[in-house]
Design an enzyme around this catalytic site. Structure first.
Site, PDB file in Angstrom:
ATOM      1  N   SER A  65      -6.149 -49.626 -19.428  1.00 33.31           N
ATOM      2  CA  SER A  65      -7.439 -49.121 -19.192  1.00 33.31           C
ATOM      3  C   SER A  65      -8.287 -50.173 -18.668  1.00 33.31           C
ATOM      4  CB  SER A  65      -8.162 -48.698 -20.373  1.00 33.31           C
ATOM      5  OG  SER A  65      -9.348 -48.182 -20.561  1.00 33.31           O
ATOM      6  N   ARG A 109     -39.773 -32.823   6.076  1.00 31.82           N
ATOM      7  CA  ARG A 109     -38.517 -33.681   5.859  1.00 31.82           C
ATOM      8  C   ARG A 109     -37.975 -32.851   4.595  1.00 31.82           C
ATOM      9  NH1 ARG A 109     -42.771 -38.051   3.910  1.00 31.82           N
ATOM     10  NH2 ARG A 109     -44.391 -36.589   3.142  1.00 31.82           N
ATOM     11  N   ARG A 144     -48.580 -43.176  14.516  1.00 27.57           N
ATOM     12  CA  ARG A 144     -47.928 -42.905  13.171  1.00 27.57           C
ATOM     13  C   ARG A 144     -46.469 -43.681  13.163  1.00 27.57           C
ATOM     14  NH1 ARG A 144     -46.911 -36.570  12.960  1.00 27.57           N
ATOM     15  NH2 ARG A 144     -47.034 -36.961  10.857  1.00 27.57           N
ATOM     16  N   CYS A 165     -12.860 -47.959 -18.580  1.00 24.79           N
ATOM     17  CA  CYS A 165     -13.681 -47.730 -19.896  1.00 24.79           C
ATOM     18  C   CYS A 165     -14.935 -48.770 -19.930  1.00 24.79           C
ATOM     19  CB  CYS A 165     -13.153 -47.744 -21.177  1.00 24.79           C
ATOM     20  SG  CYS A 165     -12.191 -49.486 -21.667  1.00 24.79           S
ATOM     21  N   MET A 168     -47.586 -49.152   7.631  1.00 20.81           N
ATOM     22  CA  MET A 168     -48.717 -49.009   8.239  1.00 20.81           C
ATOM     23  C   MET A 168     -49.283 -47.391   7.991  1.00 20.81           C
ATOM     24  SD  MET A 168     -50.135 -49.883  11.642  1.00 20.81           S
ATOM     25  CE  MET A 168     -50.337 -48.098  12.127  1.00 20.81           C
ATOM     26  N   LYS A 186     -39.414 -39.347  10.752  1.00 18.17           N
ATOM     27  CA  LYS A 186     -40.766 -38.644  11.018  1.00 18.17           C
ATOM     28  C   LYS A 186     -40.435 -38.254  12.818  1.00 18.17           C
ATOM     29  CE  LYS A 186     -44.631 -40.131   9.478  1.00 18.17           C
ATOM     30  NZ  LYS A 186     -45.732 -41.050   9.340  1.00 18.17           N
ATOM     31  N   GLY A 215     -45.757 -48.936   1.767  1.00 13.38           N
ATOM     32  CA  GLY A 215     -46.303 -50.332   2.299  1.00 13.38           C
ATOM     33  C   GLY A 215     -46.159 -50.579   3.711  1.00 13.38           C
ATOM     34  N   HIS A 235     -26.073 -56.109 -26.386  1.00 10.96           N
ATOM     35  CA  HIS A 235     -25.677 -55.294 -27.459  1.00 10.96           C
ATOM     36  C   HIS A 235     -26.377 -53.923 -27.720  1.00 10.96           C
ATOM     37  CE1 HIS A 235     -25.735 -54.130 -31.937  1.00 10.96           C
ATOM     38  NE2 HIS A 235     -24.691 -54.307 -31.784  1.00 10.96           N
TER      39      HIS A 235
HETATM   40  P1  ADP Z   1     -47.819 -40.385   6.277  1.00 14.57           P
HETATM   41  O1  ADP Z   1     -46.338 -41.014   6.760  1.00 14.57           O
HETATM   42  O2  ADP Z   1     -48.497 -41.452   5.341  1.00 14.57           O
HETATM   43  O3  ADP Z   1     -47.423 -39.000   5.563  1.00 14.57           O
HETATM   44  P2  ADP Z   1     -48.556 -39.289   8.553  1.00 14.57           P
HETATM   45  O4  ADP Z   1     -48.257 -39.900  10.071  1.00 14.57           O
HETATM   46  O5  ADP Z   1     -47.798 -38.136   8.187  1.00 14.57           O
HETATM   47  O6  ADP Z   1     -48.564 -40.452   7.581  1.00 14.57           O
HETATM   48  O7  ADP Z   1     -50.055 -38.932   8.932  1.00 14.57           O
HETATM   49  C1  ADP Z   1     -50.879 -39.042   7.974  1.00 14.57           C
HETATM   50  C2  ADP Z   1     -51.893 -37.484   8.332  1.00 14.57           C
HETATM   51  O8  ADP Z   1     -52.393 -37.408   9.446  1.00 14.57           O
HETATM   52  C3  ADP Z   1     -51.050 -36.176   7.963  1.00 14.57           C
HETATM   53  O9  ADP Z   1     -51.922 -35.506   6.977  1.00 14.57           O
HETATM   54  C4  ADP Z   1     -50.847 -35.529   9.225  1.00 14.57           C
HETATM   55  O10 ADP Z   1     -50.877 -34.546   9.151  1.00 14.57           O
HETATM   56  C5  ADP Z   1     -51.961 -36.253   9.970  1.00 14.57           C
HETATM   57  N1  ADP Z   1     -51.609 -36.244  11.424  1.00 14.57           N
HETATM   58  C6  ADP Z   1     -50.946 -37.081  12.220  1.00 14.57           C
HETATM   59  N2  ADP Z   1     -50.797 -37.022  13.314  1.00 14.57           N
HETATM   60  C7  ADP Z   1     -51.769 -35.841  13.565  1.00 14.57           C
HETATM   61  C8  ADP Z   1     -51.902 -35.369  14.651  1.00 14.57           C
HETATM   62  N3  ADP Z   1     -51.394 -35.398  15.941  1.00 14.57           N
HETATM   63  N4  ADP Z   1     -52.880 -34.154  14.833  1.00 14.57           N
HETATM   64  C9  ADP Z   1     -53.457 -34.238  13.567  1.00 14.57           C
HETATM   65  N5  ADP Z   1     -53.262 -34.746  12.350  1.00 14.57           N
HETATM   66  C10 ADP Z   1     -52.221 -35.578  12.322  1.00 14.57           C
HETATM   67 MG    MG Z   2     -46.926 -37.348   6.689  1.00  6.94          MG
END
Ligand code: ADP
Ligand code: MG
Ligand code: MG
Length: 874
Positions: free
Chosen positions: A762, A335, A91, A829, A102, A21, A100, A453
């Site tokens: 083989s 991504r 994030r 094989c 955060m 990210k 899993g 089998h």
């Molecule tokens: P995930 O990895 O689960 O996708 P994200 O980090 O992408 O989580 O964030 C979850 C949501 O929060 C996404 O919809 C993202 O667009 C929104 N978001 C994250 N950072 C910001 C920000 N700085 N301003 C507005 N929305 C945000």
């Molecule tokens: Mg996201």
């Protein structure tokens, strides 16, 4: 060492350090796209955090606050100030995206005072208290571990009290009240007031992200998927933009092309007056992205352009998250998008045609195993969503099947004849079940690994199979199985997915497979690049024809014993096995000869001038023996001998360790007459087809389980004497090869000697792995899973060749074999012949071909091309 990077200082190549990210946020910043600015605390900081007793050390805090200061300058806002408060999101983001980890926290930096002031400045108190209630909930849940639903309940209560349907109907006063209640809840749960100091909020959030790297869910996920535990996660701190300020705001997600069909058309969803995950959380129904064109054409046009830019830049389909604040577009994530196999093909080919990527790049884009999806029926997506999963086992042979369950081969085939769709459920299968396996849509066993089998036979037939499903208890006597206390009886419906190993209750609709033009195009590109030939493992004309359809260039393994499994033949083979003298045995073999010959004729006709490697009888004989007294009685009657006599014979054939017992070439040494019969069948069939059809058929006779050159020369004498005399007598010119499997470690180690006689090798890597490791392949799945979970093994050596050990033996055999006989033909094989990683290894070893089950042929063609491309890139 620098632990914090501004978005301006990173790029997309820095995923190791910045996480996926973070690296992409930096990249988008660099190419001038509208990204709310921020900074990334690196994965290295995460590892340092763990070296530091899970604390944030002072230098790191200083670095974070220095970057925060720069961010304040860029944005013109100040963290915690009342006139221009800066709010941020925190994030998580590892190199590989992992469920899993955060969840994201939005609107961090809000407190009572900031909220009050911001409400005045923006003249939009509703927005402010909407943001604040979200923040309290996210912070409490994510950082402090207070369950989300406690907050959700308050919100739901308030909405129902007021008779609202959507959260957008909540008024400022409602929201203020909710904020107050949320803070109360926090105090009750945590015993302290909700933290009002923004810097404390920030450090706690960063701490929580790092901690989440080692929560149980994350560790388990990494174990299962073979992801290293020392990668660490990065933390992104980003200034907020707001999609929840009103109706000219919103948030959405989009794919630059359709991820299920590949169609070159923007696909996405958008929700007005919303924030963060609202779009995917399903609280309101989002509108298609095209709708944005009506409500906000400016932002829409800009978005379309951004999508083009991103695709052109990343040269791949992108999965994008965005927010619109007061009509202005911001990008929050991009991504490479996940896609179906069908979409992957279409996108790769079209991107090549558009000049965006080269053919090699297009070939590298497709995950070979994904091709499976195109060759087998799959479950209908919609239907699957509503299905109830009841258990899971090993994904042994891909495809999807729905049907009534039956527990014996007989009842399975009887009901299939009545036009019922049938799933055969057994503890494990044996040759006697073949008829039922043929009749069934799919096979489910509770025991046995991927080379059991059931698995091997199902793959050969291209039939869906889940094996080793230990969740279920199969009660073959009472014709039922039990799972989680529920009993499934004969005739009940279940659905099984051999690509995922999942078992579902009841009927799940399936979709048929079809080979598209895109598929053929991509396969042709792959064929132009690969060096390895691709053959197939096929035991019947039907398998062979299927494999040719998928592009097989020969048969690398035809297992003659499978021909004996059929009902009509099993009694003849049993007579042969229990025969007490050579004469008796020859009588039985005489009965088998026409069957074998007929089978080979069928196969040669299908394969025409393509090489066909036929392995002489291999399995432990007891596999064919009658099991219980009733079967013994029946056979004794058939053979006109006494029950006692037969029973004694059967007992005497018992082996303590059949896998290392009387099998393979050992049979032909004890009973050369078996090799004689099989050679006759092969050579006579070849001559017949050559005469009748004019094809220059190419039989290759292969001796299994050879460990010593003397074994091979002993049998050579037997085989060649018969073959050459038949050929001479026929007056037809027929060339055949004589070779061996390399599957016993001693065979590999002495392959310079063996190559004096063998015209080809083989590699039988199932047995070679079993004997190199000393792992019984029928029992290994019980403990290899423990090995994987505990990090002792990354991969199962029966799935991907163990290059260091088993691979070393192969390398020795290749080198020694070629030293003796430079033009020796080399192939593989074992089940590994269809595994992309193993194919890459075979390409590096310089083998001539790989051989795999028919449905894996396309996978092998692509994987072989990718192996060449990878090698050239080095
Ligand atoms: P995930 O990895 O689960 O996708 P994200 O980090 O992408 O989580 O964030 C979850 C949501 O929060 C996404 O919809 C993202 O667009 C929104 N978001 C994250 N950072 C910001 C920000 N700085 N301003 C507005 N929305 C945000
Ligand atoms: Mg996201
Ligand atoms: Mg073998």
């Amino acid at each position: 060492m620098k632990f914090v990077y501004s978005f301006k200082d990173g790029n997309k190549e820095m995923k190791d350090l910045l996480g996926g990210k973070g690296a992409n946020l930096a990249e988008m910043t660099t190419i001038g796209l509208p990204v709310p600015q921020g900074f990334t605390v690196t994965t290295a900081a995460c590892n340092e955090f763990y070296n530091n007793d899970e604390t944030l050390w002072d230098e790191l805090k200083t670095e974070i606050f220095e970057e925060l200061k720069k961010l304040e300058e860029i944005t013109g806002k100040t963290f915690g100030s009342l006139d221009k408060p800066l709010l941020v999101s925190v994030r998580s983001g590892a190199k590989i995206s992992m469920p899993g980890m955060m969840d994201t926290i939005l609107n961090l930096g809000l407190n009572d005072e900031v909220a009050e002031s911001l409400a005045k400045i923006t003249e939009n108190p509703r927005f402010v208290y909407d943001s604040y209630r979200r923040f309290i909930q996210m912070f409490s849940d994510v950082v402090m571990g207070v369950p989300k639903h406690i907050f959700e309940d308050v919100l739901t209560d308030e909405k129902s009290k007021k008779g609202y349907r959507y959260d957008t109907e909540l008024t400022t006063d409602d929201l203020k009240k909710i904020v107050a209640e949320f803070k109360e809840l926090y105090k009750k749960e945590i015993g302290e007031n909700f933290p009002q100091e923004p810097r404390e909020q920030l450090l706690n959030a960063v701490h929580a992200v790092f901690s989440s790297w080692n929560n149980d869910r994350a560790i388990m996920y990494r174990d299962i998927n073979g992801i290293a535990h020392d990668l660490g996660t990065a933390v992104n701190v980003q200034s907020m933009v707001f999609g929840n300020m009103g109706d000219d705001c919103g948030t959405g997600v989009a794919f630059t092309r359709n991820p299920s069909t590949g169609e070159k058309k923007l696909m996405g969803e958008f929700l007005m007056n919303a924030q963060g995950e609202d779009v995917v959380a399903g609280i309101r129904t989002p509108v298609p992205i095209a709708k944005l064109n009506e409500v906000n054409p400016g932002a829409y046009d800009e978005f379309v352009n951004v999508c083009k830019t991103l695709e052109g830049h990343y040269k791949d389909m992108q999965d994008i998250e965005f927010t619109i604040e007061n009509k202005k577009l911001y990008l929050l994530q991009t991504r490479n998008g996940k896609r179906t196999a069908q979409a992957a093909l279409k996108i790769a080919i079209e991107m090549f045609e558009e000049g965006l990527i080269t053919k090699d790049q297009a070939l590298m884009r497709i995950e070979p195993k994904q091709l499976d999806q195109l060759l087998h029926p799959t479950f209908d997506k919609q239907s699957l969503e509503n299905a109830k999963m009841i258990a899971s086992g090993l994904a042994a042979s891909p495809g999807a099947a729905t049907g009534k369950i039956f527990f014996t081969a007989e009842s399975a085939s009887k009901n299939a004849k009545d036009n019922q769709k049938v799933i055969l459920v057994r503890t494990e299968t044996s040759p006697e079940d073949l008829e039922g396996m043929v009749a069934a849509e799919g096979i489910l066993t509770s025991r046995g690994g991927r080379t059991s089998h059931a698995a091997v036979v199902a793959r050969g037939m291209g039939k869906c199979c889940v094996c080793g499903c230990e969740d279920i208890y199969v009660d073959e006597k009472n014709l039922q199985f039990e799972v989680n206390g529920k009993v499934y009886k004969e005739g009940d419906y279940i659905s099984i997915d051999g690509s995922t190993g999942k078992i579902y209750d009841g009927i799940v609709e399936t979709n048929d497979a079809s080979l598209s033009e895109n598929f053929n195009t991509l396969m042709k590109w792959a064929d132009d690049r690969r060096k390895l030939q691709v053959r197939t493992n096929a035991d019947t004309p039907n398998d062979a024809a299927n494999a040719i359809k998928f592009g097989a260039e020969g048969i690398g393994l035809c297992r003659t014993e499978h021909m004996f499994f059929e009902e009509t033949r099993i009694s003849a083979i049993r007579e042969m096995i229990v025969a007490s003298s050579k004469t008796e045995r020859e009588v039985a073999l005489e009965k088998l000869l026409p069957f074998q010959k007929e089978d080979f004729i069928g196969i040669f006709k299908v394969m025409k001038e393509k090489p066909v490697t036929i392995r002489l009888l291999d399995p432990p004989l007891h596999e064919f023996l009658p099991k219980d007294d009733e079967e013994i009685k029946e056979l004794a009657d058939n053979m006109n001998i006494s029950y006692e006599l037969l029973k004694n014979q059967v007992t005497s054939l018992h082996e303590f360790n059949p896998m290392l017992g009387h099998r393979g070439c050992r049979l032909a040494i004890s009973y050369p007459e078996i090799a004689v019969m099989q050679t006759r069948a092969i050579i006579e069939a070849a001559i017949a087809v050559k005469k009748e059809e004019g094809y220059d058929v190419k039989p290759e006779i292969m001796i299994p389980l050879v460990g010593n050159i003397t074994e091979l020369t002993f049998i050579e004498k037997v085989v060649k004497e018969v073959a050459d005399s038949i050929i001479k007598e026929s007056g037809v010119e027929l060339n055949y090869l004589y070779g061996t499997m390399i599957e016993v470690p001693r065979g590999a180690l002495t392959s310079d000697e063996i190559a004096q006689t063998a015209e080809f090798f083989s590699f039988g890597t199932n047995d070679l792995t079993q004997m190199t490791y000393g792992f019984s392949r029928d029992d290994a799945n019980k403990f290899i899973n423990d090995y994987k979970v505990k990090g002792v093994f990354d991969t199962d050596p029966f799935v991907s060749i163990d290059e260091t050990g088993v691979g070393k033996l192969m390398k020795i055999a290749v080198d020694l074999g070629r030293k003796t006989r430079p033009n020796i033909k080399l192939g593989i094989c074992g089940e590994h012949g269809g595994d992309p990683k193993s194919i890459d290894f075979c390409n590096r070893l310089g083998l001539n071909y790989v051989s795999c089950s028919p449905f894996r042929v396309p996978i092998a063609r692509l994987a072989a091309a990718q192996a060449v491309i990878k090698q050239e890139q080095k």
